[in-house]
Design an enzyme around this catalytic site. Structure first.
Site, mmCIF file in Angstrom:
data_model
loop_
_atom_site.group_PDB
_atom_site.id
_atom_site.type_symbol
_atom_site.label_atom_id
_atom_site.label_comp_id
_atom_site.label_asym_id
_atom_site.label_seq_id
_atom_site.Cartn_x
_atom_site.Cartn_y
_atom_site.Cartn_z
ATOM 1 C CB SER A 665 -3.500 -0.499 1.515
ATOM 2 O OG SER A 665 -4.688 0.239 1.634
ATOM 3 C CG ASP A 738 -9.721 -3.872 -2.631
ATOM 4 O OD1 ASP A 738 -10.321 -3.614 -1.583
ATOM 5 O OD2 ASP A 738 -8.557 -3.486 -2.868
ATOM 6 C CG HIS A 772 -7.689 -3.836 1.022
ATOM 7 N ND1 HIS A 772 -7.416 -3.065 -0.075
ATOM 8 C CD2 HIS A 772 -6.935 -3.315 2.040
ATOM 9 C CE1 HIS A 772 -6.544 -2.111 0.252
ATOM 10 N NE2 HIS A 772 -6.247 -2.239 1.527
#
Length: 799
Positions: A665, A738, A772
């Site tokens: 991330s 995601d 994610h």
């Protein structure tokens, strides 16, 4: 023309690679396949603990079940449920007194979700996932027998279940009976274009995902999010409440006579998720159906960056009153940039809700939350200054509030001085309050110190604010507070672990204050064993050092089993940048080297089993004012990386010529920037990242300026704009589905194309159906295999 076609074909083939799901080396598979240690949940009655065994890695087939991505939700239309809900496959009840274990009788193939104790510990309610819907199950904790409630299908697509104040029934969002045929969502032939229009209304538009896109999406959301509220007894009786609707709030008052509801209504939005949609917030009297409107809130499409609504928000019941409602209203127009002496006010209204609401107290900074004591009108409330990152805690008697008393004022980044959180308890009506003993409460916290975390339990006097330490983890293990077992704090449960001992629960007995008792003991009452003994050869230590600007930094150094001191190793630097307003808090240490080493999922610590050193949680502080800290983002992460590598080389554990960097991330964003702006690393791994900040123009992380206010910064920190400078191999991994704000899959796709177009070396792995974070077994095994192969090729064995 023939030659042109041939060249085009060659270029196309250069972009595709034969792919299939992979498996990592056997030593990693052995750890992945190790037995699962159960999760634990202590009964509010303090007599039992539920041992819950999860399915750790579901098959990819579960992720492939139908999914509607609408209004910020992910819905399985076959079951009218959330898509991909984590679940448990086994439950055992264990007596704390004698250790006796009783397996709960459950059918084969059970998938339990959201288990919840009744306040008296007599029952556990849980959902059970089936192909056609979510069943409601009730577990009798005395007999360990479970049964489903006939005729009940829970709508977890937008709702769930919770215990009612009588603790013998539950408030449930039911799938409505006779709701008709669902709108089609497959193989649709469009009958109109999808149209949006703006009319000069100003408001930040964040990069939300899974939004509505068409009139048919609107109909799908309305169909699957609609539920029938009902009271469902443990005896199977069902009583409907009101009409079906899209309820995002349904809370019974502590006396069970009223219900607070929030119903979403049209018009919906294609730019915002469901929580910005219009809604009516009301209180209903259950017997007479009389209603009181708290607020009619329009579409929230004009909020400023970091702002809040001007309508009532944070509404909820006071748990120690029969039926008293509290909420918050903005005094500054909801805009954090507006200068204001006071930003919020807390309001109150009592049953029968016929009088005007009255103000309780005002907050100087933005209201951030409230909790109540179990008596004496005790209320703590919190406000937060986004510019200084300071959070304050105040105490009042909400029944007759005077000047609020300041309990603490602290940067949210100041871990060393964090006083902890109040210990809560369940009242008989099921609500949660601060546990009180006379004039004392209890505080538990992580207890961060320069040597690492040492969790604690303390008694605090509300009059003097003096604290007495009841328990603190020693310096050779890691022991954290779990629950109080009596009202005076002399008996409590902890979870204890060490580098060689797996986590287990312990029951502690201490002497009451000012007594000379002798009944002091610490008794282990769970017997969880080491699932992966092969990991015990891993060593770790906390390492501290400084950045060239004087900021204190640290990392946890992990060394592989069998490492010979003085042997430099290929090294993985794994990090995630954090923002700070001052250098003193930026250098604080968090975490503990006294914890039991466990590795699972797609953890970078698996590199240890392949002969790498790992610098984990490597400090990457971004220090500065909220308005300007990102002006030096790139320089600060480069300097931090340089300092970490220099320290590891100085210690003799790292081969400077063989260092890789990785992150997930925002850590992926950091990784790509490091490869673009320095030559410290051989290669990088970037998972689920965002690389072009112009695609998140209304802010990212805690950046408060918009793209139009700071265009040079948005481009300067975007590695996409420096793709021609990324001359080290970069592995990018991204979930195709995601749903994290800002990290659209196209971020990885476009950076990969940019690197390829500029002649760089990169590999892009797009994981089907993953979000994610990654959950399917096949995906996790593939991620691990890809990571090991990439660094083996470009770091460990680099020429």
């Amino acid at each position: 023309m023939k030659n042109v076609l041939s060249v085009s074909l060659i270029l196309l083939l250069s972009l595709t690679v034969a792919a299939q799901y992979k498996k990592p080396p056997k030593e990693i598979m052995d750890v992945l396949n190790a037995p699962v240690t159960p999760s634990t949940s202590i009964s509010p009655a303090r007599d039992k603990v539920a041992l819950l065994e999860p399915l750790r890695y579901p098959p990819i087939a579960e992720l492939a079940e139908p999914m509607l991505r609408i209004a910020g939700l992910r819905i399985n239309p076959d079951a009218t449920s959330q898509h991909r809900q984590p679940y448990f496959v086994k439950m055992t009840l264990k007596n704390i007194s004698d250790g006796k274990e009783t397996a709960v009788a459950l059918p084969a193939g059970v998938k339990l979700i959201s288990p919840s104790w009744s306040a008296d510990g007599k029952f556990i309610a849980a959902g059970n996932i089936t192909p056609t819907g979510i069943e409601l199950w009730i577990i009798d904790t005395t007999t360990a027998k479970a049964r489903s409630v006939k005729g009940v299908r829970v709508n977890t697509a937008f709702g769930g279940f919770d215990w009612a104040p009588d603790q013998r029934s539950l408030i449930v969002n039911l799938v409505p009976a006779n709701r008709g045929v669902a709108p089609k969502w497959q193989n649709l032939v469009p009958d109109s274009p999808n149209v949006q229009e703006t009319a000069g209304k100003k408001g930040a538009v964040q990069t939300f995902q899974d939004l509505l896109k068409s009139p048919n999406d609107e109909n799908l959301f309305e169909y699957y999010a609609t539920s029938q509220l009902a009271i469902v007894g443990v005896d199977g009786k069902i009583k409907n409440i009101g009409d079906p609707g899209i309820y995002d709030t349904a809370d019974l008052s502590p006396d069970g006579k009223y219900i607070l509801t929030s119903r979403i209504k049209r018009p919906f939005s294609y730019l915002f998720p469901y929580f910005r949609f219009p809604k009516d917030v009301e209180v209903w009297e259950l017997q007479t159906r009389k209603g009181y409107k708290v607020a009619s809130i329009p579409l929230q499409d004009n909020l400023p960056v970091g702002g809040v609504t001007t309508f009532p928000r944070s509404y909820g019941w006071i748990p120690t009153e029969s039926a008293s409602l509290m909420w918050v209203e903005a005094l500054d127009g909801g805009n954090p940039r507006t200068k204001a002496a006071q930003r919020d006010k807390i309001m109150r209204s009592d049953a029968p809700f016929t009088g005007d609401p009255r103000e309780v107290v005002r907050t100087e900074q933005r209201f951030q939350g409230r909790i109540f004591g179990e008596r004496d009108g005790l209320m703590w409330f919190f406000d937060f200054d986004r510019d200084t990152l300071f959070r304050r805690v105040f105490q009042i008697d909400y029944r007759s509030p005077g000047t609020p008393r300041l309990i603490s004022k602290l940067s949210v980044r100041d871990n060393y001085n964090n006083p902890g959180q109040p210990v809560m308890k369940r009242l008989a009506n099921g609500t949660s309050v601060i546990q009180m003993n006379g004039g004392d409460i209890f505080m538990s916290g992580q207890g961060a110190t320069p040597a690492g975390d040492r969790p604690f339990l303390r008694r605090m006097n509300l009059e003097t604010l003096k604290t007495d330490e009841l328990f603190r983890s020693d310096t050779s293990s890691y022991e954290s507070f779990v629950a109080l077992q009596n009202d005076d704090g002399t008996q409590f449960i902890t979870r204890k672990e060490s580098p060689t001992d797996p986590p287990n629960l312990y029951l502690h007995q201490r002497c009451p204050p000012n007594t000379n008792c002798i009944a002091v003991y610490d008794r282990k009452f769970t017997e969880f064993t080491d699932p992966s003994p092969q990991l015990r050869g891993i060593t770790k230590q906390l390492v501290k050092y400084k950045r060239k600007d004087g900021v204190d930094l640290s990392f946890t150094l992990y060394l592989p089993p069998g490492h010979k001191p003085g042997t430099p190793l290929p090294t993985v630097v794994w990090a995630y940048p954090e923002s700070y307003t001052d250098a003193s808090t930026a250098g604080q240490v968090t975490g503990s080297t006294n914890r039991f080493t466990q590795i699972g999922s797609y953890s970078h610590l698996f590199f240890l089993l392949e002969g790498y050193a790992v610098l984990d949680n490597t400090s990457m502080p971004i220090v500065g004012t909220p308005e300007t800290k990102n002006d030096t983002f790139v320089q600060q992460i480069v300097d931090s990386a340089q300092a970490a590598i220099d320290k590891a080389v100085e210690m003799g554990v790292t081969d400077r010529r063989r260092v890789g960097v990785g992150g997930h991330s925002y850590g992926a964003f950091m990784t790509a920037n490091l490869l673009a702006h320095c030559d410290l690393f051989r290669a990088g791994i970037a998972r689920s990242g965002a690389y072009n900040r112009t695609l998140t123009p209304f802010g990212f992380q805690d950046e408060e300026r918009t793209f139009w206010q700071a265009q040079n910064i948005y481009t300067a920190v975007s590695p996409f704009f420096f793709a021609d400078k990324i001359n080290e191999p970069l592995l990018m991994i991204h979930g195709v589905a995601d749903n994290n704000q800002g990290t659209f899959p196209i971020q990885s796709e476009r950076l990969f194309a940019a690197i390829q177009g500029n002649g760089g070396t990169a590999r892009l792995v797009m994981l089907p159906l993953e979000s994610h974070g990654y959950s399917a077994r096949e995906s996790i095994e593939t991620v691990l295999a890809e990571q090991i192969e990439w660094f083996d090729k470009w770091v460990k064995n680099a020429k």
